[in-house]
Scaffold this motif. Sequence first.
Motif, PDB file in Angstrom:
ATOM      1  N   PHE A  22     -24.892   2.771  62.782  1.00  0.00           N
ATOM      2  CA  PHE A  22     -23.875   2.249  63.744  1.00  0.00           C
ATOM      3  C   PHE A  22     -22.986   3.045  64.411  1.00  0.00           C
ATOM      4  O   PHE A  22     -22.891   3.086  65.531  1.00  0.00           O
ATOM      5  CB  PHE A  22     -23.188   0.961  63.056  1.00  0.00           C
ATOM      6  N   PHE A  23     -22.284   4.030  63.493  1.00  0.00           N
ATOM      7  CA  PHE A  23     -21.254   5.002  64.103  1.00  0.00           C
ATOM      8  C   PHE A  23     -22.009   5.984  64.878  1.00  0.00           C
ATOM      9  O   PHE A  23     -21.552   6.481  65.980  1.00  0.00           O
ATOM     10  CB  PHE A  23     -20.523   5.523  63.103  1.00  0.00           C
ATOM     11  N   PHE A  24     -22.802   6.295  64.592  1.00  0.00           N
ATOM     12  CA  PHE A  24     -23.889   7.269  65.151  1.00  0.00           C
ATOM     13  C   PHE A  24     -24.294   7.062  66.700  1.00  0.00           C
ATOM     14  O   PHE A  24     -23.993   7.626  67.458  1.00  0.00           O
ATOM     15  CB  PHE A  24     -25.047   7.704  64.220  1.00  0.00           C
ATOM     16  N   PHE A  25     -24.621   5.817  66.753  1.00  0.00           N
ATOM     17  CA  PHE A  25     -25.068   5.119  68.149  1.00  0.00           C
ATOM     18  C   PHE A  25     -23.595   4.899  68.906  1.00  0.00           C
ATOM     19  O   PHE A  25     -23.799   4.860  70.130  1.00  0.00           O
ATOM     20  CB  PHE A  25     -26.086   3.764  68.065  1.00  0.00           C
ATOM     21  N   PHE A  26     -22.841   4.531  68.154  1.00  0.00           N
ATOM     22  CA  PHE A  26     -21.548   4.127  69.004  1.00  0.00           C
ATOM     23  C   PHE A  26     -20.789   5.490  69.565  1.00  0.00           C
ATOM     24  O   PHE A  26     -20.509   5.497  70.688  1.00  0.00           O
ATOM     25  CB  PHE A  26     -20.592   3.451  67.914  1.00  0.00           C
ATOM     26  N   TYR A  27     -20.924   6.396  68.743  1.00  0.00           N
ATOM     27  CA  TYR A  27     -20.584   7.996  69.319  1.00  0.00           C
ATOM     28  C   TYR A  27     -21.348   8.453  70.494  1.00  0.00           C
ATOM     29  O   TYR A  27     -20.981   8.704  71.296  1.00  0.00           O
ATOM     30  CB  TYR A  27     -20.369   8.698  68.193  1.00  0.00           C
ATOM     31  N   MET A  28     -22.660   8.205  70.293  1.00  0.00           N
ATOM     32  CA  MET A  28     -23.678   8.515  71.346  1.00  0.00           C
ATOM     33  C   MET A  28     -23.371   7.662  72.698  1.00  0.00           C
ATOM     34  O   MET A  28     -23.339   8.354  73.836  1.00  0.00           O
ATOM     35  CB  MET A  28     -24.920   8.188  70.798  1.00  0.00           C
ATOM     36  N   HIS A  29     -22.906   6.315  72.675  1.00  0.00           N
ATOM     37  CA  HIS A  29     -22.546   5.625  73.589  1.00  0.00           C
ATOM     38  C   HIS A  29     -21.183   5.929  74.398  1.00  0.00           C
ATOM     39  O   HIS A  29     -21.178   6.258  75.527  1.00  0.00           O
ATOM     40  CB  HIS A  29     -22.350   4.126  73.088  1.00  0.00           C
ATOM     41  N   ILE A  30     -20.323   6.309  73.550  1.00  0.00           N
ATOM     42  CA  ILE A  30     -19.223   7.150  74.096  1.00  0.00           C
ATOM     43  C   ILE A  30     -19.238   8.416  74.791  1.00  0.00           C
ATOM     44  O   ILE A  30     -18.814   8.541  75.821  1.00  0.00           O
ATOM     45  CB  ILE A  30     -17.940   7.300  72.979  1.00  0.00           C
ATOM     46  N   LEU A  31     -20.182   9.070  74.300  1.00  0.00           N
ATOM     47  CA  LEU A  31     -20.284  10.296  74.842  1.00  0.00           C
ATOM     48  C   LEU A  31     -21.094  10.483  76.011  1.00  0.00           C
ATOM     49  O   LEU A  31     -20.960  11.114  77.344  1.00  0.00           O
ATOM     50  CB  LEU A  31     -21.131  11.304  73.761  1.00  0.00           C
ATOM     51  N   ARG A  32     -21.954   9.217  76.203  1.00  0.00           N
ATOM     52  CA  ARG A  32     -23.040   9.194  77.189  1.00  0.00           C
ATOM     53  C   ARG A  32     -21.793   8.737  78.392  1.00  0.00           C
ATOM     54  O   ARG A  32     -21.650   9.108  79.657  1.00  0.00           O
ATOM     55  CB  ARG A  32     -23.776   8.255  77.198  1.00  0.00           C
ATOM     56  N   ASN A  33     -20.876   7.861  78.228  1.00  0.00           N
ATOM     57  CA  ASN A  33     -20.037   7.461  79.208  1.00  0.00           C
ATOM     58  C   ASN A  33     -18.885   8.606  79.582  1.00  0.00           C
ATOM     59  O   ASN A  33     -18.426   8.626  80.827  1.00  0.00           O
ATOM     60  CB  ASN A  33     -19.041   6.315  78.623  1.00  0.00           C
TER      61      ASN A  33
END
Length: 312
Positions: A4-15
């Motif tokens: 969950f946190f891995f994809f959340f961090y990826m989402h933040i980095l993408r934005n």
Amino acid sequence: ASFFFFFFYMHILRNLYYSSYYGPRKDTWLIGVVIFVLLIATAFTGYVLPWGQMSFWAATVITNLFSAIPFFGKEIVHWLWGGFSVSSFTLTRFFSLHFILPFIILALVSLHIIFLHVHGGNNKFQLFVPQDKIKFFPFYLIKDLYFMVFIFIVYLLFVGFAPNYLLHVDNYVQADPLVTPPHIVPEWYFLIFYAILRSIPSKVGGILVLLFSILILFILPYLKNCFEYPQERFFNWTDKRFLFQNISKNLIKNYFNINFEIFFFWFFFIVCVLLGFIGSQPIEAPYLICGRILTVFYFIYFLALAFLNKKL
């Protein structure tokens, strides 16, 4: 939790990469940051519940941070503990919080999606063409299902063949307040903030820097970065010449600035990875001095955004 946190961090980095935090999507970004803060609280309260050595000492260390609050710090810590030390009363309180917070997060996620639906997603040109919109069903649904199946397979591989790969072995030892682990370390998704916290020798200073490292995300929408994208426009699909001229001029005008923005983004990404590594190491040389240098670099990224915007 790790996935969950891995994809959340990826989402933040993408934005961060596409600068989706200002303009009409500012509210969407701010709600996302609130969700991030609540996720941190939910993950922490859940990590305490197994009542292992790492869980016990993580609860002791983190809750003691509230003692730095003037006048009422110790009372707040005792209220969180439900007594004068971390005990079963603390577990009861943390279990209640761990149960309630997901419902608040669910409500905020719904609000996050509503704002995203109103303002639309982002793209590298910051151009909004209604005629180019694609229906969620069936196109994006099928696309997302393919990705979800792949991730589910990877998830099952971890669960079935390496369930302890992302866990700390000391947490299998029952909590003992008389025995301190030789190296207290949080889960990997908290290592960045843990490295920032321990890089400051002062307790109060470390807590303030830790809070600022998270709360600075709220300031990002007001630090308009070096991208000089035009305002979102509605184009007629038949006016292809006008659309092509805007995109081409935008690329030529901002070629060097885009390079600077990408450079600082990858600089920030590398700094975060290194901070995570430093946070997993003992508090000794050379990791301590490296953590302090990387903490300064962490905030340089946000200062660079403000400086470049001021220069332009």
